[in-house]
Design an enzyme around this catalytic site. Structure first.
Site, PDB file in Angstrom:
ATOM      1  N   LYS A   1       0.844  -1.194   0.000  1.00 13.59           N
ATOM      2  CA  LYS A   1       0.000   0.000   0.000  1.00 13.59           C
ATOM      3  C   LYS A   1       0.881   1.247   0.000  1.00 13.59           C
ATOM      4  CE  LYS A   1      -3.930   1.946   2.596  1.00 13.59           C
ATOM      5  NZ  LYS A   1      -4.814   1.722   3.761  1.00 13.59           N
TER       6      LYS A   1
ATOM      7  N   SER B   1      -9.413   2.129   2.563  1.00 14.11           N
ATOM      8  CA  SER B   1      -8.442   2.758   1.689  1.00 14.11           C
ATOM      9  C   SER B   1      -7.457   1.774   1.063  1.00 14.11           C
ATOM     10  CB  SER B   1      -7.645   3.826   2.456  1.00 14.11           C
ATOM     11  OG  SER B   1      -6.931   3.265   3.538  1.00 14.11           O
TER      12      SER B   1
ATOM     13  N   SER C   1     -10.060  -0.388   6.606  1.00  5.62           N
ATOM     14  CA  SER C   1      -9.375  -0.547   5.325  1.00  5.62           C
ATOM     15  C   SER C   1      -8.888  -1.958   5.039  1.00  5.62           C
ATOM     16  CB  SER C   1      -8.182   0.417   5.249  1.00  5.62           C
ATOM     17  OG  SER C   1      -8.630   1.751   5.289  1.00  5.62           O
TER      18      SER C   1
END
Length: 472
Positions: free
Chosen positions: A79, A153, A177
């Site tokens: 990420k 996210s 997330s």
């Protein structure tokens, strides 16, 4: 070879790598080929580090398989709010567009030590949110319907795993997330107990809400990735030893005795889409038919939406106040501006009240484990929504006043220090519509039990997701 490799599970690939039947360089080339074939429209992985990955794989090719670590040279994605050495890490914001870390942060360095090879950086929301979109790197699309959001996210990581671009992925979680994107994509994710996984140096090193964790297509693969992330690191003051690791054996041994399972379709009376509530009703019957002791129950959590907004505002002001006062307001999204302003201006008594609510919630959750082994509720309050919307505007006619209102069902459990595993109740197979997922919470440091429960789940409730070929 490439097509066959990307459709294997991570544990299967790890076995091939361990036996020397597949080289790390072959796995990397298979991943790169798949990324180039499917991600042009999806935009899950906007930042590539292919040359770096190829060099890392070349070096691991020369190392005996037994010395390559638990992942053995397996490609992963990271990420884009974590550092991979020598790769731009912007976090999806122009504020950090030119940030080039010299070395991987402690979370990713541990993964690399354990045989992971980052091939790309995964897209994310801009400074926080539950839709994977930002003004610097663009928007990630849902692989089953390009008009829909993939959640956030950690949406880029989830889409990359679901579409076979990698076998497992790194993500992190503040307000859902590691649960919302897996639910939208029909895969699995784990929000671990704070301290299990060493974190990068954060602005608030004592924050127990932000955690790093794995995403995968099935529970066995999830545990494999988690084992490569678990360690003690004195650089993270929240870090703690994990003497019960490794966790892979638990994921290979489905729970063999009835568990006391509490279930709620809308904890605290939160609005939840009808399609999800219907799935939860069916799930209660399935659990009972499978031998579980099922009870409709929940830790009392009334008022969660308002208190979560207060606590988020406080956290954002703590983290961003300095830059917020230095930079133009437009450097921040309107939603994040709202969080920071709330944190800077909300009355102190409101903050104290929210902290008391959180403390009381944590005590109620702790007492809840006296009579229950697991708590299950939806992983999202809404189904995937139009990708152009930053957040869900209404659920069953009830307006969402704030961009975190629709993820309160995730955010409130992030506040109590318990691990949660995201599992599908519907994977979105042909003719069955879009995926639906749940989150299963257990007591602190109960990851082994959650993996065993997840293995039982895949046998009795919902088979693991297969690689999605995007509708592009």
């Amino acid at each position: 070879m490439t097509r066959e490799l990307v459709r294997l599970g991570a544990a299967e690939l790890a076995g091939l790598l361990a036996r020397g039947e597949v080289k790390p360089s072959e796995a990397v080339e298979a991943s790169i080929a798949r990324i180039e074939a499917v991600d042009t429209k999806l935009n899950a992985l906007p930042v590539h580090c292919f040359d770096r990955a190829r060099e890392q794989a070349r070096q691991l090719d020369a190392v005996p398989p037994a010395q390559r670590g638990a992942l053995g040279g397996m490609p992963i994605v990271v990420k884009d709010n974590n550092d991979v050495g020598g790769v731009v890490t912007s976090g999806g914001t122009a504020i950090f567009r030119d940030r080039l870390p010299v070395a991987s942060d402690r979370t990713i360095a541990l993964l690399e030590k354990n045989g992971a090879i980052p091939v790309a950086k995964a897209n994310l929301s801009e400074l926080g949110g539950a839709n994977t979109t930002n003004r610097l790197l663009g928007t990630t699309l849902h692989p089953m319907d390009l008009s829909l959001s993939c959640g956030g996210s950690s949406g880029g990581s989830a889409v990359a795993v679901a579409t076979g671009q990698v076998w497992v992925a790194h993500g992190n979680d503040v307000g859902g997330s590691l649960r919302i994107p897996p639910a939208f994509a029909g895969i699995t994710g784990l929000r671990p107990t704070p301290g299990r996984v060493p974190r990068l140096a954060t602005r608030d090193p004592f924050d127990p809400v932000m955690v790093d964790g794995p995403l995968a297509r099935n529970v066995e693969d999830l545990a494999l990735m988690f084992d490569a992330m678990v360690d003690f690191d004195a650089g993270d003051p929240m870090s703690a030893p994990s003497p019960d690791a490794p966790f892979l054996p638990a994921a290979r041994a489905p729970l063999n005795k009835p568990a006391r399972v509490a279930i709620s379709a809308s904890p605290g009376g939160l609005p939840v889409a009808r399609e999800i509530r219907d799935a939860m009703d069916r799930l209660a019957s399935q659990l009972a038919a499978g031998g579980m002791q099922v009870k409709a129950a929940e830790p009392a959590c009334d008022g969660a939406r308002d208190h979560v907004a207060v606590l988020r505002g406080e956290a954002y002001a703590l983290s961003w106040e300095s830059l917020y006062r230095q930079l133009p307001r437009e450097a921040f999204t309107p939603e994040v501006q709202g969080d920071i302003e709330r944190g800077l201006t909300q009355p102190p008594e409101r903050v104290r009240t929210a902290h008391r609510w959180r403390n009381d919630l944590a005590r109620r959750v702790a007492a809840f484990w006296t009579d229950h082994d697991f708590f299950i509720c939806p992983a999202t309050q809404a189904m995937p929504f139009p990708v152009g919307d930053v957040y869900v505007r209404a659920i069953d006619g009830e307006p969402m006043r704030h961009y975190t209102d629709w993820i309160t069902i995730d955010y409130m459990w992030s506040l109590v220090g318990c691990p949660l595993i995201a599992l599908p109740v519907r994977t979105g197979a042909e003719g069955r519509g879009l995926p639906i997922g749940v989150q299963v919470m257990g007591p602190p440091r109960s990851e082994a039990a959650l993996f065993a429960f997840g293995a039982w789940w895949e046998r009795e409730i919902c088979t693991p997701a297969q690689v999605i070929d995007p509708r592009i």
